[in-house]
Design an enzyme around this catalytic site. Structure first.
Site, mmCIF file in Angstrom:
data_model
loop_
_atom_site.group_PDB
_atom_site.id
_atom_site.type_symbol
_atom_site.label_atom_id
_atom_site.label_comp_id
_atom_site.label_asym_id
_atom_site.label_seq_id
_atom_site.Cartn_x
_atom_site.Cartn_y
_atom_site.Cartn_z
ATOM 1 N N ASP A 99 0.806 -1.226 0.000
ATOM 2 C CA ASP A 99 0.000 0.000 0.000
ATOM 3 C C ASP A 99 0.836 1.272 0.000
ATOM 4 O O ASP A 99 2.059 1.226 0.183
ATOM 5 C CB ASP A 99 -0.965 -0.010 1.203
ATOM 6 C CG ASP A 99 -0.327 -0.537 2.484
ATOM 7 O OD1 ASP A 99 0.925 -0.531 2.577
ATOM 8 O OD2 ASP A 99 -1.052 -0.962 3.389
ATOM 9 N N ASN B 250 -7.676 -3.057 14.250
ATOM 10 C CA ASN B 250 -9.049 -3.360 13.833
ATOM 11 C C ASN B 250 -9.104 -4.538 12.860
ATOM 12 O O ASN B 250 -10.126 -4.798 12.244
ATOM 13 C CB ASN B 250 -9.695 -2.120 13.192
ATOM 14 C CG ASN B 250 -8.935 -1.646 11.954
ATOM 15 O OD1 ASN B 250 -7.988 -2.282 11.513
ATOM 16 N ND2 ASN B 250 -9.371 -0.536 11.383
ATOM 17 N N HIS C 22 -7.280 -4.867 10.077
ATOM 18 C CA HIS C 22 -6.999 -4.603 8.656
ATOM 19 C C HIS C 22 -5.721 -5.300 8.203
ATOM 20 O O HIS C 22 -4.793 -5.497 8.990
ATOM 21 C CB HIS C 22 -6.984 -3.101 8.325
ATOM 22 C CG HIS C 22 -5.829 -2.303 8.836
ATOM 23 N ND1 HIS C 22 -5.966 -1.014 9.302
ATOM 24 C CD2 HIS C 22 -4.504 -2.569 8.947
ATOM 25 C CE1 HIS C 22 -4.785 -0.543 9.660
ATOM 26 N NE2 HIS C 22 -3.886 -1.469 9.455
ATOM 27 N N GLU D 132 -9.684 -1.927 5.382
ATOM 28 C CA GLU D 132 -10.332 -1.693 6.672
ATOM 29 C C GLU D 132 -11.555 -2.601 6.815
ATOM 30 O O GLU D 132 -12.049 -3.156 5.817
ATOM 31 C CB GLU D 132 -10.758 -0.217 6.760
ATOM 32 C CG GLU D 132 -9.605 0.785 6.640
ATOM 33 C CD GLU D 132 -8.764 0.936 7.918
ATOM 34 O OE1 GLU D 132 -8.650 -0.032 8.692
ATOM 35 O OE2 GLU D 132 -8.221 2.029 8.123
#
Ligand code: F6R
Length: 253
Positions: free
Chosen positions: A80, A148, A150, A155
């Site tokens: 990313d 979380n 990811h 996400e």
């Protein structure tokens, strides 16, 4: 080293979970790179950024300097990049990879791929998946995990079928990553990331999670249902996923 679950009771769970110290994890993970490159010197490797892989990258550099590993014929694809950051920005993931790994090893810069944070039109994003396919697919993709759940910047809620795309970062992710920027306002709001399907297409996945803040996400990844609510849970469906945890990250298992 404790193997917590190698083919757990759950159907289809092929994840190999290994608990070790952060130093031990870096060494074991680096040994996996050595094995892969011994068999296939021109392997296609997927890399990740963030705090988690830093010890591993230091170990890979050490092995390279000792003449025990070479990246001469390797092709790389990173997960990313922040939207809006030029490759020269000191918080861009391109800059991170150059600083923490690429400029210290014998990798050919022409074979390095990182999603563009500047050109994020649909054709450029699609071209990233096409480039991966043209390179023969990713042999091993390294992953960290967000608090979380990811992976990459996929996400919670990201479709499991997603390919490389632009995501809006959650407030939580921006707050967690604000430690690298002067202020929260400086943290980009969007990122270009490989999709969950792009990640799952890799022949082998290597996820590392360190620290208490990852414990709940790790629990959901390994023991929870496969659900886009915890994107990393999709690893349960991968035929060859290795998960390295330190004691703190494994504390809820
Ligand atoms: C990085 C990435 C993210 C990180 C995750 C954990 O390329 O895609 O998924 O792996 O946010 O970050 P750290 O390692 O800083 O805790």
């Amino acid at each position: 080293m404790i193997a917590l679950s190698d083919n757990d009771a759950k159907d289809g769970l092929n994840m190999k979970v290994i608990v070790d110290t952060p130093e031990g994890i870096a060494k074991q993970a680096a040994a996996i790179y050595q094995e892969i490159l011994k068999d296939k010197p021109n392997a296609v490797l997927g890399f990740a950024t963030g705090s988690t892989p830093l010890d591993l990258y230091a170990q890979l550099i050490k092995l390279y300097e000792a003449g025990e590993i070479s990246f001469k014929d390797v092709t790389t694809f990173n997960l990313d990049e922040y939207v809006g950051l030029e490759p020269t920005h000191d918080q861009s993931y391109r800059y991170f990879m150059d600083t923490n790994l690429f400029t210290h090893i014998d990798l050919d810069p022409a074979r390095v791929h990182i999603p563009s944070g500047i050109d994020t039109d649909a054709a450029t994003l699609a071209a990233y998946d096409e480039a991966i396919a043209e390179a023969g697919g990713i042999d091993m993709q390294l992953l960290g995990i967000g608090c979380n759940g990811h992976i990459g910047f996929n996400e919670p809620g990201t479709p499991l079928e997603s390919l490389t795309h632009v995501v809006e970062l959650t407030q939580n992710t921006r707050e967690v990553n604000a430690r690298f920027f002067d202020s929260l306002d400086d943290v980009p709001t969007h990122a270009a990331t490989m999709g969950i399907k792009t990640v799952m297409n890799a022949r082998k996945l290597l996820l590392i999670a360190l620290g208490e803040s990852k414990a709940e996400a790790v629990y959901q990844t390994i023991k929870g249902p496969v659900s886009s609510a915890c994107p990393a849970s999709v690893l349960q469906l991968h035929p060859d996923a290795v998960v390295f945890l330190d004691e703190a990250a494994a504390s809820k298992l």
